[in-house]
Scaffold this motif. Sequence first.
Motif, PDB file in Angstrom:
ATOM      1  N   THR A  50       0.475  -1.201  -0.091  1.00  0.00           N
ATOM      2  CA  THR A  50      -0.242   0.420   0.436  1.00  0.00           C
ATOM      3  C   THR A  50       0.857   0.936   0.100  1.00  0.00           C
ATOM      4  N   GLY A  51       2.113   1.333  -0.131  1.00  0.00           N
ATOM      5  CA  GLY A  51       2.653   2.512  -0.040  1.00  0.00           C
ATOM      6  C   GLY A  51       3.190   3.057  -0.736  1.00  0.00           C
ATOM      7  N   GLU A  52       2.395   3.650  -2.266  1.00  0.00           N
ATOM      8  CA  GLU A  52       2.394   3.859  -3.213  1.00  0.00           C
ATOM      9  C   GLU A  52       1.034   4.585  -3.459  1.00  0.00           C
ATOM     10  N   PRO A  53       0.642   5.947  -2.383  1.00  0.00           N
ATOM     11  CA  PRO A  53      -0.612   6.501  -2.957  1.00  0.00           C
ATOM     12  C   PRO A  53      -1.004   6.823  -3.809  1.00  0.00           C
ATOM     13  N   SER A  54      -1.717   6.803  -4.566  1.00  0.00           N
ATOM     14  CA  SER A  54      -2.737   6.688  -5.778  1.00  0.00           C
ATOM     15  C   SER A  54      -4.891   6.749  -5.715  1.00  0.00           C
ATOM     16  N   VAL A  55      -5.181   7.285  -6.710  1.00  0.00           N
ATOM     17  CA  VAL A  55      -6.602   7.451  -7.080  1.00  0.00           C
ATOM     18  C   VAL A  55      -6.784   6.199  -5.992  1.00  0.00           C
ATOM     19  N   HIS A  56      -6.512   4.696  -7.406  1.00  0.00           N
ATOM     20  CA  HIS A  56      -6.738   3.446  -6.878  1.00  0.00           C
ATOM     21  C   HIS A  56      -6.690   2.856  -4.844  1.00  0.00           C
ATOM     22  N   LEU A  57      -6.269   3.478  -4.808  1.00  0.00           N
ATOM     23  CA  LEU A  57      -6.157   3.110  -3.620  1.00  0.00           C
ATOM     24  C   LEU A  57      -6.964   4.257  -2.500  1.00  0.00           C
ATOM     25  N   ASN A  58      -7.198   5.177  -2.948  1.00  0.00           N
ATOM     26  CA  ASN A  58      -8.469   5.889  -2.075  1.00  0.00           C
ATOM     27  C   ASN A  58      -9.486   5.227  -2.530  1.00  0.00           C
ATOM     28  N   ARG A  59      -9.743   4.529  -3.603  1.00  0.00           N
ATOM     29  CA  ARG A  59     -11.107   4.133  -3.578  1.00  0.00           C
ATOM     30  C   ARG A  59     -11.248   2.789  -2.962  1.00  0.00           C
TER      31      ARG A  59
ATOM     32  N   ILE B  16      -6.982  -3.909  10.826  1.00  0.00           N
ATOM     33  CA  ILE B  16      -6.409  -3.729   9.334  1.00  0.00           C
ATOM     34  C   ILE B  16      -5.093  -3.875   9.596  1.00  0.00           C
ATOM     35  N   PHE B  17      -5.037  -5.458   8.704  1.00  0.00           N
ATOM     36  CA  PHE B  17      -3.804  -6.011   9.262  1.00  0.00           C
ATOM     37  C   PHE B  17      -2.771  -5.821   6.832  1.00  0.00           C
ATOM     38  N   LEU B  18      -1.512  -5.186   7.024  1.00  0.00           N
ATOM     39  CA  LEU B  18      -0.761  -4.407   6.181  1.00  0.00           C
ATOM     40  C   LEU B  18       0.208  -5.300   5.751  1.00  0.00           C
ATOM     41  N   LEU B  19       0.434  -6.351   4.501  1.00  0.00           N
ATOM     42  CA  LEU B  19       1.077  -7.271   4.717  1.00  0.00           C
ATOM     43  C   LEU B  19       2.388  -6.788   3.104  1.00  0.00           C
ATOM     44  N   GLY B  20       3.114  -6.209   4.239  1.00  0.00           N
ATOM     45  CA  GLY B  20       4.260  -5.225   3.607  1.00  0.00           C
ATOM     46  C   GLY B  20       4.560  -4.536   2.751  1.00  0.00           C
ATOM     47  N   ASP B  21       5.891  -3.264   2.530  1.00  0.00           N
ATOM     48  CA  ASP B  21       5.887  -3.155   1.238  1.00  0.00           C
ATOM     49  C   ASP B  21       4.759  -1.684   1.510  1.00  0.00           C
ATOM     50  N   ASN B  22       4.905  -0.969   2.743  1.00  0.00           N
ATOM     51  CA  ASN B  22       4.095  -0.255   3.588  1.00  0.00           C
ATOM     52  C   ASN B  22       4.534   0.977   3.146  1.00  0.00           C
ATOM     53  N   LEU B  23       5.463   1.424   2.924  1.00  0.00           N
ATOM     54  CA  LEU B  23       6.356   2.477   2.200  1.00  0.00           C
ATOM     55  C   LEU B  23       6.778   2.650   1.290  1.00  0.00           C
ATOM     56  N   TYR B  24       6.631   2.977   0.027  1.00  0.00           N
ATOM     57  CA  TYR B  24       7.851   3.024  -1.358  1.00  0.00           C
ATOM     58  C   TYR B  24       8.770   4.546  -1.175  1.00  0.00           C
ATOM     59  N   GLY B  25       9.456   4.593  -2.092  1.00  0.00           N
ATOM     60  CA  GLY B  25      10.179   5.778  -2.056  1.00  0.00           C
ATOM     61  C   GLY B  25      11.518   5.932  -1.767  1.00  0.00           C
TER      62      GLY B  25
ATOM     63  N   GLU C  43      12.509   8.727   0.401  1.00  0.00           N
ATOM     64  CA  GLU C  43      12.416   9.532   1.575  1.00  0.00           C
ATOM     65  C   GLU C  43      12.777   9.009   3.049  1.00  0.00           C
ATOM     66  N   PRO C  44      13.147  10.094   3.790  1.00  0.00           N
ATOM     67  CA  PRO C  44      13.202   9.386   5.155  1.00  0.00           C
ATOM     68  C   PRO C  44      12.053   9.042   6.023  1.00  0.00           C
ATOM     69  N   PHE C  45      11.757   8.117   7.344  1.00  0.00           N
ATOM     70  CA  PHE C  45      10.628   7.402   7.469  1.00  0.00           C
ATOM     71  C   PHE C  45       9.526   8.497   7.994  1.00  0.00           C
ATOM     72  N   SER C  46      10.143   9.830   8.433  1.00  0.00           N
ATOM     73  CA  SER C  46       9.368  10.509   9.071  1.00  0.00           C
ATOM     74  C   SER C  46       7.607  10.793   7.801  1.00  0.00           C
ATOM     75  N   VAL C  47       8.697  11.346   6.719  1.00  0.00           N
ATOM     76  CA  VAL C  47       8.554  11.980   5.279  1.00  0.00           C
ATOM     77  C   VAL C  47       7.391  11.310   5.313  1.00  0.00           C
ATOM     78  N   ALA C  48       7.965   9.335   5.068  1.00  0.00           N
ATOM     79  CA  ALA C  48       7.545   8.852   3.490  1.00  0.00           C
ATOM     80  C   ALA C  48       6.401   8.191   4.435  1.00  0.00           C
ATOM     81  N   LEU C  49       6.670   8.235   6.183  1.00  0.00           N
ATOM     82  CA  LEU C  49       5.322   8.043   6.776  1.00  0.00           C
ATOM     83  C   LEU C  49       3.397   9.355   6.573  1.00  0.00           C
TER      84      LEU C  49
ATOM     85  N   LYS D  42       3.375  11.095   4.177  1.00  0.00           N
ATOM     86  CA  LYS D  42       3.239  11.474   2.691  1.00  0.00           C
ATOM     87  C   LYS D  42       2.083  10.137   2.453  1.00  0.00           C
ATOM     88  N   ARG D  43       2.870   8.779   2.652  1.00  0.00           N
ATOM     89  CA  ARG D  43       2.633   7.391   1.898  1.00  0.00           C
ATOM     90  C   ARG D  43       1.651   6.859   2.663  1.00  0.00           C
ATOM     91  N   PHE D  44       1.217   7.219   4.236  1.00  0.00           N
ATOM     92  CA  PHE D  44       0.586   6.330   4.909  1.00  0.00           C
ATOM     93  C   PHE D  44      -0.370   6.918   5.603  1.00  0.00           C
TER      94      PHE D  44
END
Length: 848
Positions: free
Chosen positions: A585-594, A611-620, A622-628, A630-632
């Motif tokens: 789920t680590g890549e924000p997109s219109v599909h993820l929003n749906r 809710i269980f996240l199955l890995g690759d929670n944060l792509y990109g 970037e530092p953790f704080s920025v990625a968390l 922006k991407r979560f």
Amino acid sequence: MAKILNGNSFTMDDAVDNLGLPSRVKRRGEFVVLIAVCALVWGWTYGMWDLWDADEGRYVQIAKELVGRKDWLLLTVQGEPYLHKQPLPFWILAGMLKITGGEPSPWAVRLPSVLFATLTVLMTYWIGRRLFGARAGLIAGFVLLSAPLFAKQAPMAGLDMQFAGWTTAALVLWLVRERSAPLSWPRATLFWLCLTGAFFTKGPLALIIVLAPVIAEACWSRSWAVWRSVRPMFGLTVLALLIIGWLWSQQRLVDANLVRGELVSELSKRFVDADHAEPIWFYAGSLFSGVFMPWTLFLAAALFILWKRRRGKSLGELRPILLWAFIPLLALHLAVGKRAQYLLPLLPPIALLVGWYTDRKFLTRGIRPWIGQTVAVLAMLVAVAALTIAYLAYEKPEMFAVLEFHIRRPQAVIAAVAALAILATARFLWNKPDALQLVIALIMMMVTGEIVMFAAINPALNQRKSSVLFARTIEALLPEDQMIVGAIDKAAKPQYHVAGSYTVKPIHLDREPREDSDMTPPILVARRLRQDPMADASELTDYEWIGNVEASGDPLMVFRRSIVTELNLTTSAPTPLYFALMGDTGEPSVHLNRIIQQVSGLNKNHPLSAIFLLGDNLYGNEPFSVALQKRFMDPFWPLLRQNIPFHATLGNHDDNYPDRWEGELETPLFNMRGKEYHAKTFGDDAVTFIVLCSKTIAHDPNQIDWFRTELTRCRSDWKILILHKPMIASDAEHGPSKSLYKLLKDIMREPNDIDVVFTGHNHFYERRQPLDGILHITIGASSKSTSETLPPDPGRVVGYTESRSFGWIRIDGNMLHLQAFNELGEVIDDVQFRDLEDPDGIHVTELR
């Protein structure tokens, strides 16, 4: 500016006069230039980083609490009366918050300081122009705005810049006048209004800064007409009445003894505050260091000349400027408590001294060429170093990760352009190494450096110094009907919580509990002092540690009130439990929003346990704080705000940046509690989710031993394994991890065996035929989707690649109901299980 032509001084004013322009046009042009440079330095940069400073956090928190009340006479911080400062700057900050909707945006709360800084620069220029000439005034304005302390304080939501503005405005009204006549009533009224503004910003120091030069000038000239010129009886009477009224209101709203005690304490702190104790020469040393460099060298030369003139010519127009600068400076030196920013209201007269010296002495005498060329060489070296750093930051930003310095490409470009500007300035100085070019070059280099600081360096440091991520994390953990967090001792600092929309309840473990201490907050935070979090909070028996978050660079631990005290989990007939599963789920997109909208809608009718996240929670990269953030947090906020707990495993992309892996393990939002592998049981042993780390398990015998032990002692009806990489899957995208299956298959098939394995990694949905009574399901397309076509595979029951997907399971006693949905909410798989080893125990809904 001046050039020496045929032995005569030729000024810019002379050049403008030759053009036939009136003096009013010249003045307007100089004002426009100063305003433009102030806008270039601060106008587009001042909100690019969050509220870091402890004073910023405290002052904005006080303003936030004012906005939430009808009575603006009482200042409070975290509910406690705040009597240390006067109210005016907090009213201004609260007004900005009121206008902008209450959100403590840096763009809103720093704007007053930026405006006061710009006005102070303009007023300094105006004094210099009227007393010493246009060139001296212009130089003084540029010296002030390029002084390091002034430039640093301008974009801060504090009191000091407002104080400097009020005091400078009062003294402008006194200095720029006809000396033989008293102030007119309108001017005198404005004078005392500005002094009142200064007093109600930082207290009695305003009287020393504004009135001491007036009284000293009267004594020096032996004429009390100077003192009477400001109409003191009128002004002091009004000021005294306002102060008495304010004190009366405080005693009415707060205990009178407390008010008197705080006033005495605050006045004494000005002189004996051990928290900021410094040696007596602290301010002199500060002026001749980073506070005022490089203009300190010009100031020293100006003071040397004035010292030599002390018995000769009269100081004339310089005397009130010297009194303005050095009488308050003497008072500050006598105080035990010293801070560099206390010098801020004294920088305008000091800049005026530098402007006078530069105009009357430095530019007329000239310099040796080697001095200018030496400065040019040093500037070139700095520019080359800055260019190199900007290039590395643009191409390899991860190199700076160890410094927690995250510079984005636009910021690297700004730094590179600034370095080129310094390089051009240095060459300009090398070609014309005279006094005028040196002053111009110094101003340009200082201004360029400030732009780099505010537009590139501060934003690059923001991920380390900001507390916004911490505040939003706490908001996500708090129930909507209990937006209160307990903060133990130093964890209650307003700078940590100012960005949050919750209430902070300070808890002091070494004090007697207050009357309202029976209210138990759902979340506690504490400063981490040792490696073991429970050792830092051994008294918190009703709370469980759930992770760590940094706020303003400090490590804070987060505790949740134990769920056992909240819910009765021992009921013999538990209601059905619902869970959602999403992978990659680590890549924000219109599909993820749906997908998130679909999960949110399902949660309204069937509240999720997790809710269980199955890995690759944060792509990109970037530092953790920025990625968390922006991407979560940003995309998942609708679900976080519903207080649904997330549980995660780590994937191969969760270490793309050096601090990412550790950050995901410790964030309370992912509930991993610092461990790569963990287990969570729901209901009365209805189901246990066992989470393993597919990236490290092959090299971690402890993880394998833990898995075997955990599975052996598990007594849940359903045992579900969560991994990132699939062990059994179609040969598409990354395919299956056969080595992982070989490593775990015997453990999974032991007597208390695994029922279902959920994985991600492959960007499609797939359900396999049960293998050895274990169901393998891949849900790796919640954000990304494969473009491949799945090959024929007899072991595959359902495969879906047309769009994004997520899983939904319902557990009710010995029944597990699995559904998979695409991003439009259409069911792509529907199956119920009672016994995976018995074909009759599997019921598949026919999909059309």
